[in-house]
Enzyme design. Structure first.
Site, PDB file in Angstrom:
ATOM      1  N   ARG A 147     -44.642 -29.040  26.304  1.00 18.90           N
ATOM      2  CA  ARG A 147     -43.980 -30.342  26.338  1.00 18.90           C
ATOM      3  C   ARG A 147     -43.923 -30.924  27.877  1.00 18.90           C
ATOM      4  NH1 ARG A 147     -37.677 -30.246  24.511  1.00 18.90           N
ATOM      5  NH2 ARG A 147     -37.196 -31.568  26.064  1.00 18.90           N
ATOM      6  N   ARG A 177     -23.750 -30.638  22.057  1.00 17.36           N
ATOM      7  CA  ARG A 177     -24.704 -29.896  21.592  1.00 17.36           C
ATOM      8  C   ARG A 177     -24.198 -28.426  22.569  1.00 17.36           C
ATOM      9  NH1 ARG A 177     -30.894 -30.469  22.874  1.00 17.36           N
ATOM     10  NH2 ARG A 177     -30.369 -30.288  25.008  1.00 17.36           N
ATOM     11  N   ASN A 221     -38.817 -33.339  20.239  1.00 19.77           N
ATOM     12  CA  ASN A 221     -39.558 -33.163  21.703  1.00 19.77           C
ATOM     13  C   ASN A 221     -39.854 -31.729  21.658  1.00 19.77           C
ATOM     14  OD1 ASN A 221     -38.463 -35.176  22.516  1.00 19.77           O
ATOM     15  ND2 ASN A 221     -36.637 -34.636  23.809  1.00 19.77           N
ATOM     16  N   CYS A 246     -32.929 -37.015  17.389  1.00 20.21           N
ATOM     17  CA  CYS A 246     -32.455 -37.304  18.615  1.00 20.21           C
ATOM     18  C   CYS A 246     -33.487 -37.198  19.749  1.00 20.21           C
ATOM     19  CB  CYS A 246     -31.094 -36.558  18.963  1.00 20.21           C
ATOM     20  SG  CYS A 246     -31.356 -34.567  19.124  1.00 20.21           S
ATOM     21  N   ARG A 293     -26.093 -33.296  25.978  1.00 19.12           N
ATOM     22  CA  ARG A 293     -26.688 -32.218  26.610  1.00 19.12           C
ATOM     23  C   ARG A 293     -25.764 -31.472  27.683  1.00 19.12           C
ATOM     24  NH1 ARG A 293     -31.578 -35.732  26.432  1.00 19.12           N
ATOM     25  NH2 ARG A 293     -33.100 -34.764  25.349  1.00 19.12           N
ATOM     26  N   GLU A 303     -35.614 -28.309  15.510  1.00 20.36           N
ATOM     27  CA  GLU A 303     -36.528 -28.400  16.377  1.00 20.36           C
ATOM     28  C   GLU A 303     -37.567 -27.279  16.577  1.00 20.36           C
ATOM     29  OE1 GLU A 303     -34.674 -28.715  20.269  1.00 20.36           O
ATOM     30  OE2 GLU A 303     -33.103 -27.443  19.793  1.00 20.36           O
TER      31      GLU A 303
HETATM   32  C1  PEP Z   1     -35.522 -32.356  21.551  1.00 23.52           C
HETATM   33  O1  PEP Z   1     -35.928 -31.226  21.586  1.00 23.52           O
HETATM   34  O2  PEP Z   1     -36.147 -33.057  20.851  1.00 23.52           O
HETATM   35  C2  PEP Z   1     -34.215 -32.537  22.087  1.00 23.52           C
HETATM   36  C3  PEP Z   1     -33.666 -33.773  21.872  1.00 23.52           C
HETATM   37  O3  PEP Z   1     -33.476 -31.654  22.864  1.00 23.52           O
HETATM   38  P1  PEP Z   1     -34.073 -31.491  24.519  1.00 23.52           P
HETATM   39  O4  PEP Z   1     -34.939 -32.786  24.825  1.00 23.52           O
HETATM   40  O5  PEP Z   1     -32.920 -31.303  25.538  1.00 23.52           O
HETATM   41  O6  PEP Z   1     -34.764 -30.030  24.519  1.00 23.52           O
HETATM   42 MG    MG Z   2     -34.919 -29.359  22.327  1.00 20.30          MG
END
Ligand code: PEP
Ligand code: MG
Length: 579
Positions: free
Chosen positions: A467, A334, A456, A504, A298, A433
């Site tokens: 979230r 990323r 996520n 991920c 990240r 995503e």
């Molecule tokens: C996700 O969105 O699942 C992810 C892995 O990225 P982040 O949690 O950094 O948004």
């Molecule tokens: Mg994400």
């Protein structure tokens, strides 16, 4: 008895006694001095600045030794501010002009500084206001002669309950006695959360008003994995969590034996278990736990931990360090995924009404091509140092992907012109995503080398559940059949097009979903390093056929409750200590 839901930012379970830290707002009374006392006040100020710098240097060195220079570097910013002659001159002027005490003058000037930071257009810089408050408190403590009360000299195990912890407070926690912490405020990406993860202290933030519900001496359970805090637990809750704590310790001790064993099923089907990181310094620990590579780096944390937008060389240095630590293992970098919960809206210059649906992530990069190019150039330059792969986040349309690739092509041409070496065959992938990308996975698969499903955000966007909002946390569920259908279809689209697929998001590291994901045909799991051993254990205890049968059955359910109940039962059959 009472269970409080928050945001788990650092995994693990701990049961201990609470100590409650006040908001610690040092109130400095306005007191005037006589003109002949001015030199003495200036002298006191100089001594306090020097002493604070020495304290900070020590803190920085300790933190750097323990957690790497990215975390330690946070305090370089603090030291830099204190060394700034302008700051000192402004405080001196306040003492001379208004006959103020050194304390009062410092407080006035530091607050002026804080307001200046707040008004900055650069979002990352404007976030640093919290650090300014931290510096102010350090300086005032030196002036008043009140050292960190503290948390550095405890004699018994405690759980720290605070409104919010400053980065320096978190880093200075006595690791041998502070077993966990919980705060009213904070989010996943606050400095506090970053430092907690790096220290391996279970932590839950964003609890709203935990400080008013806990008194010093209360017994508290912190479950950083599931993001909850239980205040004065009853006997059943205590027993359940003690069991859980014990299982976690048992699993931890299996780590050494599991680490070098292959992540493969009983019938010899191999999967790749990789780790998610925020800083290169986390790599060694992830590898010790069995990570075969980094499936998600990240990189926005480079921006969050610095006091300025990283330049190309800073990007390059971070990637080079990561590759050096990985010794040939793959690194999925990323590109910047800033915005939404990754900075605080109140502090943004132009707050968005719906930041999660706003100018975040790849959209932000495509709006600032020079910034995007700086990062891509550094990634491409680092590609000759190891197995680098590029991943674009939050892609929602094919156009976006094509634009991002066009920018990358420009960067490649520029590198060629400059005669700088890079690897031409660097794999390019996208995060899946956003539901639109999941639904169009077949189309995307024609234009990329790999997919990584970010559950996520995929869950958040599919179920319309923020979230980070604790009020709707109960609705945020990976087991929702709609989410599972999207995951299944993306894995299928990948297989049909020979595009590798990983997950991920946090779901990849949750043992409850390992059997299901394996049964759906997932070949790469990328998770927080500490989650790897347990997931590996499940994989090594099952056949592919068994996992497929589990997945088939799960996909026939129409409610998340059925899914979770069934998966819990099935996983317990394989490793009874799993939950
Ligand atoms: C996700 O969105 O699942 C992810 C892995 O990225 P982040 O949690 O950094 O948004
Ligand atoms: Mg994400």
């Amino acid at each position: 008895m009472e269970i409080k839901k928050g945001i788990g930012v650092s995994p693990g379970v701990v049961i201990s006694t609470a100590i409650v830290i006040d908001a610690e707002d040092l109130v400095i009374p306005k007191r005037n001095i006589t003109p002949d006392a001015i030199p003495h006040e200036i002298e006191r100020l100089s001594r306090a600045i020097d002493a604070t710098i020495v304290d900070l240097q020590k803190l920085r060195d300790d933190v750097t030794n323990q957690h790497g220079k990215e975390i330690g570097g946070i305090f370089d910013f603090h030291i830099g501010i204190l060394r700034d002659k302008l700051l000192r001159n402004q405080i001196v002027a306040e003492i001379e002009k208004n006959h103020a005490t050194a304390e009062y003058a410092s407080s006035v000037v530091m607050r002026r500084y804080a307001n200046k930071f707040l008004a900055m257009t650069d979002r990352v810089l404007s976030e640093r206001v919290k650090d300014i408050h931290d510096i102010e408190k350090g300086l005032l403590r030196s002036l008043i002669g009140q050292k960190h009360q503290d948390l550095a000299h405890l004699t018994q195990d405690v759980i720290v309950i605070a409104h919010d912890l400053l980065p320096s407070q978190t880093a200075a926690l006595d690791r041998s006695h502070v077993k966990g912490f919980a705060t009213d405020a904070g989010g996943r990406t606050s400095h506090t959360a970053i430092v907690a993860r790096a220290m391996g202290i279970p932590a839950v933030v964003g609890l709203g008003n935990i400080t008013s519900e806990v008194s010093g001496g209360d017994q508290v359970i912190i479950d950083g994995t599931r993001g909850m805090v239980i205040v004065n637990p009853d006997e059943d809750q205590l027993t359940e969590h003690r069991e859980y704590e014990k299982k976690q310790l048992q699993l931890e001790s299996d780590l050494a034996t599991l680490r070098d064993l292959p992540a493969q099923t009983l019938d010899g089907h191999a999967v790749s278990l990789q780790a998610n990181i925020e800083f290169p310094g986390e790599i060694d620990d992830a590898v010790i736990r069995g990570a075969q590579g980094i499936g998600l780096y990240r990189t926005e944390f480079l921006y969050l931990a610095a006091d300025h937008e990283p330049d190309e060389e800073e990007h390059y240095a971070a990637y080079a360090e990561a590759l050096e630590r990985l010794q040939g293992k793959p690194l999925v970098i990323r590109t910047l995924d800033l915005g939404a919960d990754k900075y605080t809206q109140e502090k943004a210059q132009n707050p968005e009404r719906n930041p999660f649906l706003g100018d975040r992530s790849i959209r932000m990069c495509l709006h600032d091509i020079p910034m995007f190019k700086r990062q891509l150039r550094a990634i491409m330059r680092s590609s000759v140092l190891g197995d680098v792969r590029i991943m674009f986040p939050m892609i929602s349309t094919l156009m976006e992907l094509r634009q991002a690739k066009m920018v990358l092509n420009d960067v490649i041409e520029e590198l060629e012109e400059d005669g700088i070496p890079f690897r031409r065959d660097i794999p390019i992938g996208i995060m899946i995503e956003v539901p639109s990308a999941a639904l169009m996975a077949n189309n995307f698969a024609k234009e990329v080398n790999f997919f990584s499903i970010g559950t996520n955000d995929l869950i958040q966007y599919t179920l319309a559940v923020d979230r980070t909002n604790e009020r709707v946390a109960g609705l945020f569920c990976p087991a929702h059949p709609a989410v599972l259908a999207l995951i299944r279809d993306v894995i299928r689209a990948g297989a049909r097009n020979s595009v590798s697929v990983s997950v991920c998001g946090e779901m990849a590291g949750e043992p409850l979903y390992t059997l299901l994901l394996l049964g759906l045909g997932l070949t790469t799991f990328s998770m927080n390093g500490p989650d790897i051993p347990e997931v590996k254990k499940i994989i090594r205890s099952v056949t592919t056929e068994h996992a497929r049968n589990v997945a088939r059955k799960v996909m026939s359910f129409d409610s998340e409750r059925q899914v979770m109940h069934f998966l819990r039962e099935e996983t317990r059959k394989i490793i009874p200590e799993a939950f």
